[in-house]
Scaffold this active site. Structure first.
Site, mmCIF file in Angstrom:
data_model
loop_
_atom_site.group_PDB
_atom_site.id
_atom_site.type_symbol
_atom_site.label_atom_id
_atom_site.label_comp_id
_atom_site.label_asym_id
_atom_site.label_seq_id
_atom_site.Cartn_x
_atom_site.Cartn_y
_atom_site.Cartn_z
ATOM 1 N N LEU A 329 0.859 -1.189 0.000
ATOM 2 C CA LEU A 329 0.000 0.000 0.000
ATOM 3 C C LEU A 329 0.889 1.231 0.000
ATOM 4 O O LEU A 329 1.698 1.419 0.912
ATOM 5 C CB LEU A 329 -0.892 0.041 1.243
ATOM 6 C CG LEU A 329 -1.959 -1.026 1.444
ATOM 7 C CD1 LEU A 329 -1.365 -2.347 1.906
ATOM 8 C CD2 LEU A 329 -2.985 -0.551 2.465
ATOM 9 N N ARG A 386 1.142 -5.527 8.109
ATOM 10 C CA ARG A 386 2.530 -5.276 8.491
ATOM 11 C C ARG A 386 2.828 -3.779 8.486
ATOM 12 O O ARG A 386 2.374 -3.047 7.607
ATOM 13 C CB ARG A 386 3.494 -5.986 7.540
ATOM 14 C CG ARG A 386 3.272 -7.495 7.461
ATOM 15 C CD ARG A 386 4.402 -8.170 6.698
ATOM 16 N NE ARG A 386 4.103 -9.571 6.465
ATOM 17 C CZ ARG A 386 4.294 -10.546 7.345
ATOM 18 N NH1 ARG A 386 4.790 -10.240 8.540
ATOM 19 N NH2 ARG A 386 3.999 -11.792 7.049
ATOM 20 N N GLY A 416 0.536 3.917 4.772
ATOM 21 C CA GLY A 416 1.269 3.051 3.859
ATOM 22 C C GLY A 416 1.851 1.838 4.544
ATOM 23 O O GLY A 416 2.344 1.910 5.648
ATOM 24 N N SER A 417 1.782 0.671 3.905
ATOM 25 C CA SER A 417 2.394 -0.521 4.467
ATOM 26 C C SER A 417 2.118 -1.705 3.560
ATOM 27 O O SER A 417 2.061 -1.559 2.351
ATOM 28 C CB SER A 417 1.891 -0.790 5.896
ATOM 29 O OG SER A 417 2.706 -1.745 6.521
ATOM 30 N N ARG A 418 1.933 -2.875 4.178
ATOM 31 C CA ARG A 418 1.782 -4.114 3.420
ATOM 32 C C ARG A 418 0.787 -5.030 4.133
ATOM 33 O O ARG A 418 0.740 -5.089 5.360
ATOM 34 C CB ARG A 418 3.152 -4.791 3.304
ATOM 35 C CG ARG A 418 3.142 -6.248 2.928
ATOM 36 C CD ARG A 418 4.558 -6.779 2.853
ATOM 37 N NE ARG A 418 4.591 -8.241 2.892
ATOM 38 C CZ ARG A 418 5.678 -8.965 2.769
ATOM 39 N NH1 ARG A 418 6.854 -8.366 2.604
ATOM 40 N NH2 ARG A 418 5.640 -10.278 2.827
#
Length: 449
Positions: A329, A386, A416-418
């Site tokens: 993301l 995550r 933002g991340s995963r």
């Protein structure tokens, strides 16, 4: 039930109309009835523990389907008479009058063979004594069918008053501790309604596990974390707070800059206004049409697929083989997380150790994370949020015992991340590849075999 009677008598004496006894908004009433509303089409037996003369009862009646039944238990005869008149006079109430009954007396006197799918308590338990509250919950646990839900309302100022009173009197281990322990053991979701005056919590509890198939039979729960802006676009409540703060700051800066000689000072309000718009845009929550195909597994988030791989095992989910689909993301992506499948939450695992590597790097696999483990009719599924270099705040709004429909919102990651989706590799097959752009709750990323 002496505390209950005293509370209700006080309410009757101090409100102009009996229907105004509860400071409950329509939004809070929808949160209270959320578990009934989502059971669209399934015959449901509802128990409301009164006073059932306000907006909560009206919302229950509005949500009732053609095969649903309602039992209202009223301690006070005055309340029972008002409610009976509503069933006789008001159109919505008349529609279900033949499938509803009003009982005057003690909820603890319900028949031994009584059974309900949904119990809704419209009187805040933190207004009652500990003995009364314990007695009511003993009845609720007895009459709830396996997997049934109980919802009760709590007003913010009442909780603060009760906790302050317990501290002042040294009553540790009493009423507040009983309710807190109950929530720790059995709560699967709490809906916070800021729009209510005072702010209210709708606590949802489940004392026994729901059947795995129930997640496939219900719709997404209506929760007040998503505030509609338009028919197709909502904003998460975290964004509402940012936008509100920015609006206040914009007004103050604008007032301070009026009449200033400097053009820069007069235009300084643009900075907080821009930050507010950016914050609101980040927390946008678009309405998504979830594919009806029962074999489809949808993306949990918006973003770009980083990898599709087969794993022999996972530290949290155990031996595999697992099919893992990882999605990155960016800061411009929608950050709402949705359930990729219909399932029952059996565990939420916190990984508090680890780093904050960039989410698109392989090292991000060891970052601080949260994993929601879902039990489905096809096996277990895991969804891991995550953290990244900037994203260090993970929100999960559903706990163990919650039932999630496919595509239902359950949390978010900030900035933002995963997100990784783990599927049983012998039962699911990926239909996306590295680099694919996906949309949460909408894009099909895999199919059940």
């Amino acid at each position: 039930m002496g505390h209950t009677r005293l509370f209700l008598q006080h309410s009757l004496a101090n409100y102009k109309t009996v229907g105004a006894v509860h400071p409950t908004s329509a939004r809070a009433a929808r949160a209270m009835a959320a578990e009934l509303i989502r059971r669209d089409g399934a015959p449901t037996r509802v128990l409301e523990i009164g006073p059932g003369v306000g907006p909560i009862t009206a919302q229950i009646v509005k949500a009732m389907g053609p095969e649903d039944t309602l039992t209202c238990v009223e301690l006070m005869p005055e309340y029972a008479e008002v409610l009976r008149r509503r069933f006789a006079d008001e159109p919505d109430f008349r529609r279900v009058a033949g499938r509803s009954e009003v009982i005057t007396g003690d909820v603890r006197e319900l028949a031994e063979d009584a059974e309900f799918d949904v119990v809704i308590a419209s009187v805040p338990f933190n207004t009652l004594g500990e003995e009364t509250t314990r007695g009511i919950f003993e009845v609720i646990r007895r009459v709830l069918r396996p997997g049934g839900t109980c919802t009760y309302i709590e007003y913010a100022w009442l909780r603060g008053f009760r906790q302050a009173f317990d501290r002042f009197t040294g009553r540790g281990g009493g009423h507040s501790d009983f309710l807190d322990d109950l929530l720790d053991r059995h709560r699967f979701r709490t809906d916070l309604v800021f729009g209510n005056i005072p702010p209210a919590w709708a606590h949802h509890l489940r004392f026994t596990d729901a059947p795995d198939a129930e997640a496939e039979e219900v719709g997404p729960a209506r929760v007040p974390t998503s505030v509609p802006l338009t028919r197709r676009m909502h904003i998460d409540r975290d964004g509402v707070g940012i936008a509100t703060g920015a609006a206040v700051a914009t007004g103050l800066v604008g007032l301070a800059g009026r009449g200033a000689q400097s053009r820069l000072a007069r235009g300084a309000w643009l900075l907080p206004a821009g930050l507010g718009l950016a914050g609101a845009a980040f927390f946008r929550d678009p309405v998504r049409e979830v594919p009806a195909d029962p074999e489809a597994i949808v993306s949990s988030v918006d973003g770009k697929v980083l990898s599709v791989e087969r794993l022999d095992s996972d530290e949290h989910l155990g031996p595999g083989p697992w099919l893992r689909i990882a999605t990155f993301l960016s800061i411009f992506s929608v950050h709402i997380n949705r359930s990729p499948v219909a399932g029952r939450v059996v565990e939420v695992i916190d990984r508090n150790e680890g780093g904050y590597a960039a989410a698109m790097k392989p090292a991000a696999e060891h970052n601080v994370a949260k994993t929601v483990v879902l039990q489905t009719t096809r096996g277990r599924v895991g969804v891991t949020q995550r953290t990244g270099m900037v994203a260090r705040r993970i929100v999960v709004r559903h706990g163990a015992g919650s039932v999630l429909a496919k595509g239902e919102r359950y949390g978010l990651i900030r900035f933002g991340s995963r997100t990784d989706v783990y599927l049983p590799a012998d039962r699911a097959e990926a239909v996306v590849s590295n680099g694919a752009v996906v949309h949460g709750g909408k894009t099909i990323i895999a199919r059940w075999r």
